[in-house]
Scaffold this active site. Sequence first.
Site, PDB file in Angstrom:
ATOM      1  N   LYS A  39      -4.633  -9.837  16.833  1.00 49.50           N
ATOM      2  CA  LYS A  39      -4.321 -11.245  16.889  1.00 49.50           C
ATOM      3  C   LYS A  39      -4.871 -11.989  15.667  1.00 49.50           C
ATOM      4  O   LYS A  39      -4.391 -13.057  15.317  1.00 49.50           O
ATOM      5  CB  LYS A  39      -4.980 -11.871  18.133  1.00 49.50           C
ATOM      6  N   GLY A  40      -5.911 -11.444  15.069  1.00 51.30           N
ATOM      7  CA  GLY A  40      -6.734 -12.188  14.112  1.00 51.30           C
ATOM      8  C   GLY A  40      -6.010 -12.824  12.942  1.00 51.30           C
ATOM      9  O   GLY A  40      -6.452 -13.839  12.430  1.00 51.30           O
ATOM     10  N   GLU A  95      -3.583  -9.177   7.042  1.00 46.57           N
ATOM     11  CA  GLU A  95      -4.650  -8.892   8.005  1.00 46.57           C
ATOM     12  C   GLU A  95      -5.802  -9.863   7.814  1.00 46.57           C
ATOM     13  O   GLU A  95      -6.012 -10.391   6.709  1.00 46.57           O
ATOM     14  CB  GLU A  95      -5.100  -7.423   7.798  1.00 46.57           C
ATOM     15  N   ASP A  96      -6.550 -10.117   8.870  1.00 48.28           N
ATOM     16  CA  ASP A  96      -7.664 -11.063   8.777  1.00 48.28           C
ATOM     17  C   ASP A  96      -8.821 -10.523   7.946  1.00 48.28           C
ATOM     18  O   ASP A  96      -9.346 -11.197   7.073  1.00 48.28           O
ATOM     19  CB  ASP A  96      -8.151 -11.489  10.177  1.00 48.28           C
ATOM     20  N   ASP A  99     -12.819  -3.989   7.153  1.00 45.62           N
ATOM     21  CA  ASP A  99     -14.227  -3.680   7.374  1.00 45.62           C
ATOM     22  C   ASP A  99     -14.443  -2.198   7.034  1.00 45.62           C
ATOM     23  O   ASP A  99     -14.626  -1.844   5.868  1.00 45.62           O
ATOM     24  CB  ASP A  99     -14.515  -4.024   8.844  1.00 45.62           C
ATOM     25  N   LYS A 127     -14.963  -6.798   3.598  1.00 42.40           N
ATOM     26  CA  LYS A 127     -16.378  -6.356   3.624  1.00 42.40           C
ATOM     27  C   LYS A 127     -16.440  -4.992   2.950  1.00 42.40           C
ATOM     28  O   LYS A 127     -16.514  -3.958   3.613  1.00 42.40           O
ATOM     29  CB  LYS A 127     -16.856  -6.202   5.078  1.00 42.40           C
ATOM     30  N   PHE A 148     -21.205 -10.798  10.591  1.00 43.36           N
ATOM     31  CA  PHE A 148     -20.088 -10.987  11.520  1.00 43.36           C
ATOM     32  C   PHE A 148     -19.593 -12.429  11.429  1.00 43.36           C
ATOM     33  O   PHE A 148     -20.355 -13.375  11.582  1.00 43.36           O
ATOM     34  CB  PHE A 148     -20.509 -10.659  12.950  1.00 43.36           C
ATOM     35  N   ARG A 161     -11.478 -18.535  17.744  1.00 41.41           N
ATOM     36  CA  ARG A 161     -10.324 -18.332  16.861  1.00 41.41           C
ATOM     37  C   ARG A 161      -9.787 -19.660  16.333  1.00 41.41           C
ATOM     38  O   ARG A 161      -9.219 -19.733  15.249  1.00 41.41           O
ATOM     39  CB  ARG A 161      -9.178 -17.633  17.621  1.00 41.41           C
TER      40      ARG A 161
HETATM   41  P1  5GP Z   1     -11.745  -1.902  10.316  1.00 43.58           P
HETATM   42  O1  5GP Z   1     -10.822  -0.898  10.930  1.00 43.58           O
HETATM   43  O2  5GP Z   1     -11.468  -2.214   8.884  1.00 43.58           O
HETATM   44  O3  5GP Z   1     -13.183  -1.522  10.539  1.00 43.58           O
HETATM   45  O4  5GP Z   1     -11.625  -3.159  11.220  1.00 43.58           O
HETATM   46  C1  5GP Z   1     -10.936  -4.286  10.993  1.00 43.58           C
HETATM   47  C2  5GP Z   1     -10.999  -5.104  12.265  1.00 43.58           C
HETATM   48  O5  5GP Z   1     -12.354  -5.239  12.735  1.00 43.58           O
HETATM   49  C3  5GP Z   1     -10.525  -6.505  12.008  1.00 43.58           C
HETATM   50  O6  5GP Z   1      -9.153  -6.626  12.192  1.00 43.58           O
HETATM   51  C4  5GP Z   1     -11.323  -7.291  13.037  1.00 43.58           C
HETATM   52  O7  5GP Z   1     -10.640  -7.283  14.267  1.00 43.58           O
HETATM   53  C5  5GP Z   1     -12.602  -6.521  13.221  1.00 43.58           C
HETATM   54  N1  5GP Z   1     -13.722  -7.111  12.470  1.00 43.58           N
HETATM   55  C6  5GP Z   1     -14.436  -6.510  11.489  1.00 43.58           C
HETATM   56  N2  5GP Z   1     -15.386  -7.331  11.006  1.00 43.58           N
HETATM   57  C7  5GP Z   1     -15.259  -8.494  11.701  1.00 43.58           C
HETATM   58  C8  5GP Z   1     -15.957  -9.756  11.655  1.00 43.58           C
HETATM   59  O8  5GP Z   1     -16.896 -10.003  10.881  1.00 43.58           O
HETATM   60  N3  5GP Z   1     -15.510 -10.711  12.528  1.00 43.58           N
HETATM   61  C9  5GP Z   1     -14.500 -10.509  13.401  1.00 43.58           C
HETATM   62  N4  5GP Z   1     -14.176 -11.528  14.212  1.00 43.58           N
HETATM   63  N5  5GP Z   1     -13.820  -9.341  13.460  1.00 43.58           N
HETATM   64  C10 5GP Z   1     -14.204  -8.353  12.626  1.00 43.58           C
END
Ligand code: 5GP
Length: 178
Positions: A39-40, A95-96, A99, A127, A148, A161
Amino acid sequence: MKKEILFSREAIGRRVRELADGISRDYEGREVVLIGVLKGAFVFLADLIRNLRIPCVIDFVRLASYGSKTVSSGEIVITKDIETPIQGRDVLVVEDIVDTGLTLSFLVEKLKEKSPRSLKVCVFLDKKERRKVPFEADYVGYDIPDRFVVGYGLDCNEQFRFLPDVYVIGEGESPNRH
Ligand code: 5GP
């Protein structure tokens, strides 16, 4: 819950316009299929498209990850696939935040199976120090440290959100998702 502002709505507005300008230049004369990751990304996507100067169509995908995200084998599945045919088309995933890189590297591989003409990724936040798999987005709003964040579409247990600015949640208060 203690929150500290990281990016104001004004700064975000300016940065999103810059990103949209770059995308409009790069895709000049072409139509792009923008795929938002639910959703982000819905707030970022909504702002981004209103600043684009190229024709685009919109679709959404939703992913779920099972198991620990700290383990690189954490299984990711598509719970809502795109409905737009992308074969032979220019695709930009929106994408939001990236990470560990697990979600986007999985999604990119899945979308490549549909044979788009081109496939790029635009993330609002990055990140970089948290990567578990190599992944580089083509467009990045902001690089951020390992904290976070919430707001501008990003949640903490479905809260926050709606906030127009981006906040860092205080130490010890972030959910145990890292
Ligand atoms: P990845 O697969 O790159 O580890 O994860 C990406 C997802 O992790 C993002 O779409 C989000 O949902 C979540 N996520 C990672 N870091 C954060 C953060 O600092 N805040 C929030 N709200 N979601 C995060």
